[in-house]
Design an enzyme around this catalytic site. Sequence first.
Site, PDB file in Angstrom:
ATOM      1  N   CYS A  75     -15.611 -64.469 -22.460  1.00 10.19           N
ATOM      2  CA  CYS A  75     -15.963 -65.242 -23.652  1.00 10.19           C
ATOM      3  C   CYS A  75     -17.178 -66.133 -23.486  1.00 10.19           C
ATOM      4  O   CYS A  75     -18.063 -66.171 -24.351  1.00 10.19           O
ATOM      5  CB  CYS A  75     -14.764 -66.052 -24.127  1.00 10.19           C
ATOM      6  SG  CYS A  75     -14.265 -67.402 -23.018  1.00 10.19           S
ATOM      7  N   HIS A 119     -11.471 -71.095 -23.795  1.00 13.42           N
ATOM      8  CA  HIS A 119     -12.173 -70.086 -24.590  1.00 13.42           C
ATOM      9  C   HIS A 119     -13.331 -70.749 -25.331  1.00 13.42           C
ATOM     10  O   HIS A 119     -13.274 -71.937 -25.674  1.00 13.42           O
ATOM     11  CB  HIS A 119     -11.211 -69.443 -25.588  1.00 13.42           C
ATOM     12  CG  HIS A 119     -11.819 -68.391 -26.453  1.00 13.42           C
ATOM     13  ND1 HIS A 119     -12.395 -67.247 -25.952  1.00 13.42           N
ATOM     14  CD2 HIS A 119     -11.964 -68.319 -27.812  1.00 13.42           C
ATOM     15  CE1 HIS A 119     -12.855 -66.517 -26.945  1.00 13.42           C
ATOM     16  NE2 HIS A 119     -12.610 -67.143 -28.077  1.00 13.42           N
ATOM     17  N   ASP A 177     -16.869 -64.644 -33.148  1.00 12.45           N
ATOM     18  CA  ASP A 177     -16.265 -64.553 -31.818  1.00 12.45           C
ATOM     19  C   ASP A 177     -16.385 -63.114 -31.323  1.00 12.45           C
ATOM     20  O   ASP A 177     -15.611 -62.243 -31.722  1.00 12.45           O
ATOM     21  CB  ASP A 177     -14.798 -64.984 -31.873  1.00 12.45           C
ATOM     22  CG  ASP A 177     -14.190 -65.199 -30.501  1.00 12.45           C
ATOM     23  OD1 ASP A 177     -14.792 -64.747 -29.505  1.00 12.45           O
ATOM     24  OD2 ASP A 177     -13.112 -65.804 -30.414  1.00 12.45           O
TER      25      ASP A 177
END
Length: 269
Positions: A70, A108, A124
Amino acid sequence: MDSAQVGAYLRRIGAAAPARASSDALRALHLAHLRSVPFENLSIHLGEEIVLAEQRLVDKVVEARRGGFCYELNGAFGALLAALGFEVTLLQARVFGAEGRFGIPYDHMALRVRTADGADWLADVGFGAHSHFPLRFGERGEQADPGGTFRIMEAASGHGDLDVLRDGRPQYRLEVRPRVLGDFATGAWWHSTSPASHFGKSLVCSRITEDGGRITLSGRTFTVTDSDGVKKSSELGEDEEVLAVYRERFGIVLDRVPAVRKGHDRPER
Protein backbone atom coordinates in the site's frame (compact mmCIF):
# COMPACT_ATOMS: atom_id res chain seq x y z
CA MET A 1 7.76 14.70 -11.02
CA ASP A 2 8.71 16.44 -14.26
CA SER A 3 6.88 16.01 -17.58
CA ALA A 4 9.22 13.23 -18.74
CA GLN A 5 8.59 11.23 -15.56
CA VAL A 6 4.85 11.76 -15.86
CA GLY A 7 4.93 10.54 -19.46
CA ALA A 8 6.94 7.46 -18.49
CA TYR A 9 4.51 6.67 -15.67
CA LEU A 10 1.51 7.00 -17.98
CA ARG A 11 3.15 4.68 -20.51
CA ARG A 12 3.84 2.21 -17.68
CA ILE A 13 0.12 1.95 -16.93
CA GLY A 14 -1.02 2.28 -20.54
CA ALA A 15 -2.96 5.48 -19.94
CA ALA A 16 -3.27 8.68 -21.95
CA ALA A 17 -2.51 12.05 -20.41
CA PRO A 18 -5.85 13.52 -19.29
CA ALA A 19 -6.90 16.89 -20.66
CA ARG A 20 -7.89 17.96 -17.15
CA ALA A 21 -7.95 16.52 -13.64
CA SER A 22 -11.56 15.37 -13.90
CA SER A 23 -13.44 12.59 -12.13
CA ASP A 24 -13.59 10.57 -15.35
CA ALA A 25 -9.82 10.90 -15.73
CA LEU A 26 -9.28 9.73 -12.14
CA ARG A 27 -11.46 6.67 -12.69
CA ALA A 28 -9.57 5.76 -15.86
CA LEU A 29 -6.16 6.19 -14.21
CA HIS A 30 -7.23 4.20 -11.14
CA LEU A 31 -8.33 1.20 -13.19
CA ALA A 32 -5.30 1.39 -15.49
CA HIS A 33 -2.99 1.33 -12.47
CA LEU A 34 -4.70 -1.73 -10.97
CA ARG A 35 -4.47 -3.58 -14.29
CA SER A 36 -0.80 -2.76 -14.85
CA VAL A 37 0.97 -2.48 -11.49
CA PRO A 38 0.67 -5.55 -9.26
CA PHE A 39 0.09 -5.59 -5.54
CA GLU A 40 3.13 -7.52 -4.32
CA ASN A 41 5.37 -7.95 -1.28
CA LEU A 42 8.37 -9.51 -3.03
CA SER A 43 10.86 -6.91 -1.79
CA ILE A 44 10.41 -8.16 1.77
CA HIS A 45 11.48 -11.66 0.76
CA LEU A 46 14.18 -10.59 -1.69
CA GLY A 47 15.98 -8.52 0.92
CA GLU A 48 15.29 -5.25 -0.90
CA GLU A 49 15.07 -2.04 1.10
CA ILE A 50 11.72 -0.26 1.06
CA VAL A 51 12.23 3.51 1.15
CA LEU A 52 9.23 5.83 1.42
CA ALA A 53 10.60 8.66 -0.68
CA GLU A 54 8.59 9.83 -3.68
CA GLN A 55 11.34 9.42 -6.28
CA ARG A 56 12.30 5.96 -5.01
CA LEU A 57 8.67 4.80 -5.17
CA VAL A 58 8.14 6.16 -8.67
CA ASP A 59 11.43 4.63 -9.86
CA LYS A 60 10.38 1.23 -8.51
CA VAL A 61 7.02 1.30 -10.30
CA VAL A 62 8.16 2.95 -13.54
CA GLU A 63 11.84 2.19 -14.12
CA ALA A 64 12.06 -1.19 -12.37
CA ARG A 65 8.52 -2.13 -13.55
CA ARG A 66 7.65 -3.57 -10.15
CA GLY A 67 4.65 -3.24 -7.88
CA GLY A 68 4.54 -3.01 -4.11
CA PHE A 69 2.23 -2.87 -1.13
CA CYS A 70 0.00 0.00 0.00
CA TYR A 71 2.62 2.59 0.98
CA GLU A 72 4.50 2.10 -2.28
CA LEU A 73 1.54 1.86 -4.66
CA ASN A 74 -0.56 4.66 -3.22
CA GLY A 75 2.55 6.75 -2.59
CA ALA A 76 3.61 6.52 -6.23
CA PHE A 77 0.06 6.90 -7.60
CA GLY A 78 -0.49 9.94 -5.39
CA ALA A 79 2.65 11.54 -6.83
CA LEU A 80 1.39 10.93 -10.36
CA LEU A 81 -2.03 12.38 -9.60
CA ALA A 82 -0.55 15.48 -7.99
CA ALA A 83 1.68 16.02 -11.03
CA LEU A 84 -1.42 15.80 -13.24
CA GLY A 85 -3.20 18.54 -11.30
CA PHE A 86 -5.30 16.55 -8.83
CA GLU A 87 -5.41 17.67 -5.19
CA VAL A 88 -4.11 14.67 -3.23
CA THR A 89 -4.13 14.05 0.54
CA LEU A 90 -2.52 11.02 2.15
CA LEU A 91 -4.68 9.34 4.80
CA GLN A 92 -3.77 6.66 7.32
CA ALA A 93 -5.97 3.71 8.15
CA ARG A 94 -6.00 0.66 10.41
CA VAL A 95 -7.12 -2.61 8.85
CA PHE A 96 -9.83 -4.67 10.52
CA GLY A 97 -8.53 -8.09 11.55
CA ALA A 98 -10.05 -11.10 13.25
CA GLU A 99 -12.89 -10.40 15.70
CA GLY A 100 -12.84 -6.70 14.85
CA ARG A 101 -9.29 -6.11 16.10
CA PHE A 102 -7.31 -3.37 14.40
CA GLY A 103 -3.88 -3.50 12.89
CA ILE A 104 -1.13 -1.13 13.94
CA PRO A 105 -1.33 2.65 13.51
CA TYR A 106 -0.35 3.58 9.94
CA ASP A 107 -1.30 0.05 8.94
CA HIS A 108 -2.50 1.26 5.56
CA MET A 109 -2.27 4.30 3.30
CA ALA A 110 -5.12 5.56 1.12
CA LEU A 111 -5.66 8.73 -0.91
CA ARG A 112 -8.26 11.47 -0.72
CA VAL A 113 -8.43 13.07 -4.15
CA ARG A 114 -10.18 16.31 -5.15
CA THR A 115 -10.82 16.72 -8.87
CA ALA A 116 -11.10 19.84 -10.98
CA ASP A 117 -14.86 19.41 -11.17
CA GLY A 118 -15.10 19.71 -7.38
CA ALA A 119 -15.69 16.03 -6.58
CA ASP A 120 -14.06 14.30 -3.61
CA TRP A 121 -12.89 10.69 -3.94
CA LEU A 122 -11.27 7.89 -1.95
CA ALA A 123 -8.64 6.34 -4.24
CA ASP A 124 -6.85 3.15 -3.22
CA VAL A 125 -4.69 1.11 -5.59
CA GLY A 126 -2.83 -0.58 -2.73
CA PHE A 127 -5.27 -2.80 -0.84
CA GLY A 128 -5.14 -5.90 -3.03
CA ALA A 129 -8.65 -7.12 -3.83
CA HIS A 130 -10.64 -3.92 -3.42
CA SER A 131 -12.62 -1.45 -5.54
CA HIS A 132 -11.66 -1.13 -9.20
CA PHE A 133 -12.67 2.52 -9.23
CA PRO A 134 -12.33 5.30 -6.64
CA LEU A 135 -15.20 5.68 -4.19
CA ARG A 136 -17.16 8.88 -3.64
CA PHE A 137 -15.72 10.19 -0.40
CA GLY A 138 -18.83 11.97 0.85
CA GLU A 139 -21.34 9.28 -0.15
CA ARG A 140 -22.69 7.27 2.80
CA GLY A 141 -24.88 4.88 0.86
CA GLU A 142 -23.82 1.76 -1.04
CA GLN A 143 -21.51 2.19 -4.01
CA ALA A 144 -21.56 -0.54 -6.65
CA ASP A 145 -18.20 -1.48 -8.16
CA PRO A 146 -16.88 -4.49 -10.14
CA GLY A 147 -14.90 -5.39 -7.00
CA GLY A 148 -18.01 -5.55 -4.79
CA THR A 149 -20.51 -3.32 -3.05
CA PHE A 150 -18.75 -0.66 -0.99
CA ARG A 151 -19.86 1.76 1.67
CA ILE A 152 -18.12 4.54 3.56
CA MET A 153 -19.76 5.20 6.92
CA GLU A 154 -19.12 7.20 10.05
CA ALA A 155 -17.15 5.10 12.55
CA ALA A 156 -18.43 4.43 16.04
CA SER A 157 -15.25 5.94 17.51
CA GLY A 158 -16.80 9.40 17.56
CA HIS A 159 -13.53 10.97 16.38
CA GLY A 160 -14.66 11.68 12.83
CA ASP A 161 -13.11 8.47 11.50
CA LEU A 162 -14.67 6.57 8.61
CA ASP A 163 -15.13 2.84 8.14
CA VAL A 164 -14.77 1.44 4.63
CA LEU A 165 -16.88 -1.67 4.03
CA ARG A 166 -16.88 -4.18 1.20
CA ASP A 167 -19.93 -6.40 0.78
CA GLY A 168 -20.99 -5.49 4.32
CA ARG A 169 -17.65 -6.39 5.94
CA PRO A 170 -15.42 -3.66 7.44
CA GLN A 171 -12.10 -3.40 5.60
CA TYR A 172 -10.34 -0.53 7.34
CA ARG A 173 -10.92 2.50 9.56
CA LEU A 174 -9.78 5.71 7.93
CA GLU A 175 -8.63 8.88 9.67
CA VAL A 176 -9.42 12.08 7.79
CA ARG A 177 -6.43 14.07 9.14
CA PRO A 178 -3.91 14.79 6.35
CA ARG A 179 -0.59 12.94 6.57
CA VAL A 180 2.77 13.08 4.80
CA LEU A 181 4.74 10.20 3.29
CA GLY A 182 7.25 10.06 6.13
CA ASP A 183 4.49 9.41 8.67
CA PHE A 184 4.12 5.89 7.24
CA ALA A 185 7.80 4.87 7.64
CA THR A 186 7.22 3.03 10.91
CA GLY A 187 4.27 1.09 9.49
CA ALA A 188 6.27 0.08 6.43
CA TRP A 189 9.20 -0.98 8.63
CA TRP A 190 6.93 -3.03 10.90
CA HIS A 191 5.24 -4.82 8.02
CA SER A 192 8.63 -5.50 6.45
CA THR A 193 10.32 -6.89 9.57
CA SER A 194 7.84 -8.07 12.20
CA PRO A 195 7.07 -11.81 12.51
CA ALA A 196 3.52 -10.71 13.41
CA SER A 197 2.93 -9.08 10.02
CA HIS A 198 1.16 -11.26 7.46
CA PHE A 199 3.35 -9.71 4.75
CA GLY A 200 6.37 -11.45 6.24
CA LYS A 201 4.61 -14.80 6.37
CA SER A 202 3.66 -15.20 2.73
CA LEU A 203 4.39 -14.23 -0.85
CA VAL A 204 1.81 -12.49 -2.97
CA CYS A 205 1.71 -10.92 -6.43
CA SER A 206 -1.71 -9.98 -7.77
CA ARG A 207 -3.40 -7.71 -10.28
CA ILE A 208 -6.73 -7.11 -12.01
CA THR A 209 -7.06 -8.50 -15.54
CA GLU A 210 -8.54 -6.78 -18.58
CA ASP A 211 -11.81 -8.73 -18.27
CA GLY A 212 -12.33 -7.68 -14.65
CA GLY A 213 -10.98 -10.86 -13.11
CA ARG A 214 -7.76 -11.28 -11.16
CA ILE A 215 -4.54 -13.27 -11.33
CA THR A 216 -2.54 -14.08 -8.21
CA LEU A 217 0.76 -15.86 -7.64
CA SER A 218 1.18 -16.87 -3.99
CA GLY A 219 4.42 -18.76 -3.59
CA ARG A 220 4.10 -21.43 -6.27
CA THR A 221 0.30 -21.39 -6.46
CA PHE A 222 -1.04 -19.52 -9.47
CA THR A 223 -4.75 -18.61 -9.30
CA VAL A 224 -6.90 -17.19 -12.07
CA THR A 225 -10.20 -15.68 -10.92
CA ASP A 226 -12.67 -14.81 -13.66
CA SER A 227 -15.03 -11.84 -13.62
CA ASP A 228 -17.75 -14.00 -12.02
CA GLY A 229 -15.48 -14.91 -9.11
CA VAL A 230 -14.77 -18.47 -10.24
CA LYS A 231 -11.23 -19.50 -9.29
CA LYS A 232 -8.88 -21.99 -10.90
CA SER A 233 -5.55 -22.74 -9.23
CA SER A 234 -2.50 -24.65 -10.38
CA GLU A 235 0.76 -25.56 -8.67
CA LEU A 236 3.94 -24.48 -10.44
CA GLY A 237 6.97 -26.73 -10.38
CA GLU A 238 10.44 -25.71 -11.51
CA ASP A 239 11.87 -22.30 -10.68
CA GLU A 240 11.86 -21.37 -14.37
CA GLU A 241 8.11 -21.91 -14.50
CA VAL A 242 7.61 -19.58 -11.53
CA LEU A 243 9.91 -16.92 -12.99
CA ALA A 244 8.08 -17.16 -16.32
CA VAL A 245 4.74 -16.42 -14.64
CA TYR A 246 6.20 -13.40 -12.87
CA ARG A 247 7.64 -12.21 -16.18
CA GLU A 248 4.81 -13.01 -18.59
CA ARG A 249 1.75 -12.39 -16.42
CA PHE A 250 2.98 -9.60 -14.14
CA GLY A 251 5.81 -8.01 -16.14
CA ILE A 252 8.26 -8.59 -13.27
CA VAL A 253 11.70 -9.86 -14.28
CA LEU A 254 13.55 -11.62 -11.44
CA ASP A 255 16.83 -13.51 -11.37
CA ARG A 256 15.68 -15.85 -8.61
CA VAL A 257 12.44 -17.12 -7.10
CA PRO A 258 11.49 -15.28 -3.90
CA ALA A 259 11.13 -17.46 -0.82
CA VAL A 260 9.45 -16.69 2.50
CA ARG A 261 12.05 -15.58 5.00
CA LYS A 262 13.14 -18.12 7.57
CA GLY A 263 11.35 -17.86 10.87
CA HIS A 264 8.00 -16.95 9.31
CA ASP A 265 5.10 -19.33 9.10
CA ARG A 266 2.23 -19.45 6.65
CA PRO A 267 -0.29 -16.60 7.09
CA GLU A 268 -3.26 -17.06 9.38
CA ARG A 269 -5.62 -15.57 6.80
